[in-house]
Design an enzyme around this catalytic site. Structure first.
Site, PDB file in Angstrom:
ATOM      1  N   ASN A 168       0.874  -1.184   0.000  1.00 27.03           N
ATOM      2  CA  ASN A 168       0.000   0.000   0.000  1.00 27.03           C
ATOM      3  C   ASN A 168       0.912   1.235   0.000  1.00 27.03           C
ATOM      4  OD1 ASN A 168      -1.834   2.022   0.504  1.00 27.03           O
ATOM      5  ND2 ASN A 168      -2.244   1.399   2.618  1.00 27.03           N
ATOM      6  N   LYS A 198       0.155   4.258  -0.335  1.00 27.32           N
ATOM      7  CA  LYS A 198      -0.488   5.468   0.208  1.00 27.32           C
ATOM      8  C   LYS A 198      -0.212   6.648  -0.732  1.00 27.32           C
ATOM      9  CE  LYS A 198      -0.197   3.434   4.741  1.00 27.32           C
ATOM     10  NZ  LYS A 198      -0.304   3.595   6.163  1.00 27.32           N
ATOM     11  N   HIS A 233      -9.703   1.549   4.262  1.00 27.30           N
ATOM     12  CA  HIS A 233      -8.479   1.723   5.047  1.00 27.30           C
ATOM     13  C   HIS A 233      -8.782   2.698   6.186  1.00 27.30           C
ATOM     14  CE1 HIS A 233      -4.438   2.830   6.223  1.00 27.30           C
ATOM     15  NE2 HIS A 233      -4.034   1.724   5.630  1.00 27.30           N
ATOM     16  N   GLU A 244      -7.212   5.085   7.268  1.00 25.71           N
ATOM     17  CA  GLU A 244      -6.933   6.483   6.911  1.00 25.71           C
ATOM     18  C   GLU A 244      -8.086   7.089   6.120  1.00 25.71           C
ATOM     19  OE1 GLU A 244      -3.034   5.795   5.244  1.00 25.71           O
ATOM     20  OE2 GLU A 244      -2.336   5.234   7.249  1.00 25.71           O
ATOM     21  N   GLU A 282      -5.949  -4.495  10.262  1.00 26.45           N
ATOM     22  CA  GLU A 282      -4.891  -3.530  10.549  1.00 26.45           C
ATOM     23  C   GLU A 282      -5.235  -2.753  11.821  1.00 26.45           C
ATOM     24  OE1 GLU A 282      -2.615  -2.392   6.723  1.00 26.45           O
ATOM     25  OE2 GLU A 282      -4.337  -1.082   6.877  1.00 26.45           O
ATOM     26  N   GLY A 284       2.100   2.429  10.747  1.00 24.24           N
ATOM     27  CA  GLY A 284       3.096   3.492  10.601  1.00 24.24           C
ATOM     28  C   GLY A 284       3.769   3.892  11.905  1.00 24.24           C
ATOM     29  N   SER A 286       2.977  -1.949  10.389  1.00 23.89           N
ATOM     30  CA  SER A 286       4.407  -2.022  10.671  1.00 23.89           C
ATOM     31  C   SER A 286       5.034  -3.374  10.320  1.00 23.89           C
ATOM     32  CB  SER A 286       4.701  -1.651  12.135  1.00 23.89           C
ATOM     33  OG  SER A 286       4.297  -0.313  12.383  1.00 23.89           O
TER      34      SER A 286
HETATM   35  P1  PGA Z   1       2.558   0.465   7.639  1.00 19.90           P
HETATM   36  O1  PGA Z   1       1.111   0.704   6.967  1.00 19.90           O
HETATM   37  O2  PGA Z   1       3.078  -0.840   7.097  1.00 19.90           O
HETATM   38  O3  PGA Z   1       3.387   1.639   7.205  1.00 19.90           O
HETATM   39  O4  PGA Z   1       2.343   0.403   9.118  1.00 19.90           O
HETATM   40  C1  PGA Z   1       0.230  -0.347   6.731  1.00 19.90           C
HETATM   41  C2  PGA Z   1      -1.044   0.156   6.117  1.00 19.90           C
HETATM   42  O5  PGA Z   1      -1.550   1.206   6.542  1.00 19.90           O
HETATM   43  O6  PGA Z   1      -1.588  -0.471   5.184  1.00 19.90           O
END
Ligand code: PGA
Length: 260
Positions: free
Chosen positions: A11, A13, A103, A105, A175, A181, A221
């Site tokens: 992903n 982003k 997601h 976000e 997630e 993140g 992460s």
């Molecule tokens: P990350 O993000 O691996 O940077 O923690 C995962 C995601 O939001 O899909």
């Protein structure tokens, strides 16, 4: 026991313009070729920004690459006066296999509700796209020990009315928001607890065989140093990888987790 092909999905982003996308896709492809990656054994997908998709399509089709790709979101509508939205029909035309839906976000930053996500899932299936439906709890919910109830509530609401013939192909990504993140990865046991509960919920909503065939990813992460342990859990069938998918070497190592 259904055999589920693991899926590693990157992903991106809101990172990398279409020129940078070309570099990363080429490097990822070489790195995986060097590592003799078996795409039949571990599927590799990337989820770039919308503006990169045409470039990625050209590369994948032109150079006959084995990786697949998808978008990070789609509109619940198919066409019309929806300024700024992107139709699933356009994504299908660009050769997308997957589309990420819900997601955190987007749930948090754009106020996306379970009702809207349900419409987006229907839109994805109308255009032959496979949803990667994201779910997960915030830190305060985990602190209260309500993560399983919370996630199962999301799954039930998001999948309301989605027929079994469609849901069979869905990918679910668990997630935990506190792990995204942050560098704070969930323990393999935390991941298994919720992924296992999701599979149980799918069996209840549909049937055992359907639930056994659906891939459930963990995200938050994920790195090459922690992926093998998480993948060792019986209900974790892959990873949705954010930050670590922006580096070809690191993402390739994640895709090769079996040999890590
Ligand atoms: P990350 O993000 O691996 O940077 O923690 C995962 C995601 O939001 O899909």
């Amino acid at each position: 026991m259904a055999s589920r092909t693991p899926l590693m999905a990157g992903n991106w982003k809101m990172n990398l313009d279409h020129l940078q996308a070309t570099q990363l896709v080429q490097k990822l492809d070489w790195t995986l070729k060097d590592a003799e990656h078996d795409y039949g054994a571990v599927e590799v997908a990337i989820l770039p920004p919308f503006t990169d998709l045409r470039t990625v399509q050209t590369l994948v089709e032109g150079d006959k690459l084995s990786l697949v790709y998808g978008a990070q979101d789609l509109s619940p509508k198919d066409e019309g006066a929806y300024t700024g939205d992107i139709s699933g029909a356009f994504l299908a035309k660009l050769g997308c296999t997957y589309v990420t839906i819900g997601h955190s976000e987007r749930r948090e930053g754009h106020g996306e509700t379970d009702e809207l996500l349900n419409e987006k899932i229907q839109a994805a299936y109308r255009h032959g796209l496979t949803p990667i439906l994201c779910c997960g709890e915030a830190l305060e919910i985990r602190k209260e020990g309500r993560q399983v109830d919370h996630v199962l509530g999301q799954i039930e609401a998001d999948l309301a009315g989605i027929p079994v013939e469609q849901v069979r192909t869905i990918v679910i990504a668990y997630e935990p928001i506190w792990a995204i993140g942050t560098g704070e990865v969930a323990t393999p046991e935390d991941a298994q607890e919720v992924c296992g509960a999701i599979r149980g919920k799918l069996a209840e909503l549909y049937d055992e065989a359907t639930a056994a065939g659906i891939r459930i990813l963990y995200g938050g992460s994920v790195k090459s140093s922690n992926v093998s342990e998480i993948m060792g859990k019986p209900d974790v069938d892959g990873a949705l990888v954010g930050g670590a998918s922006l580096k070809a070497d690191e993402f390739a190592k994640i895709c090769g987790f079996e040999t890590a």
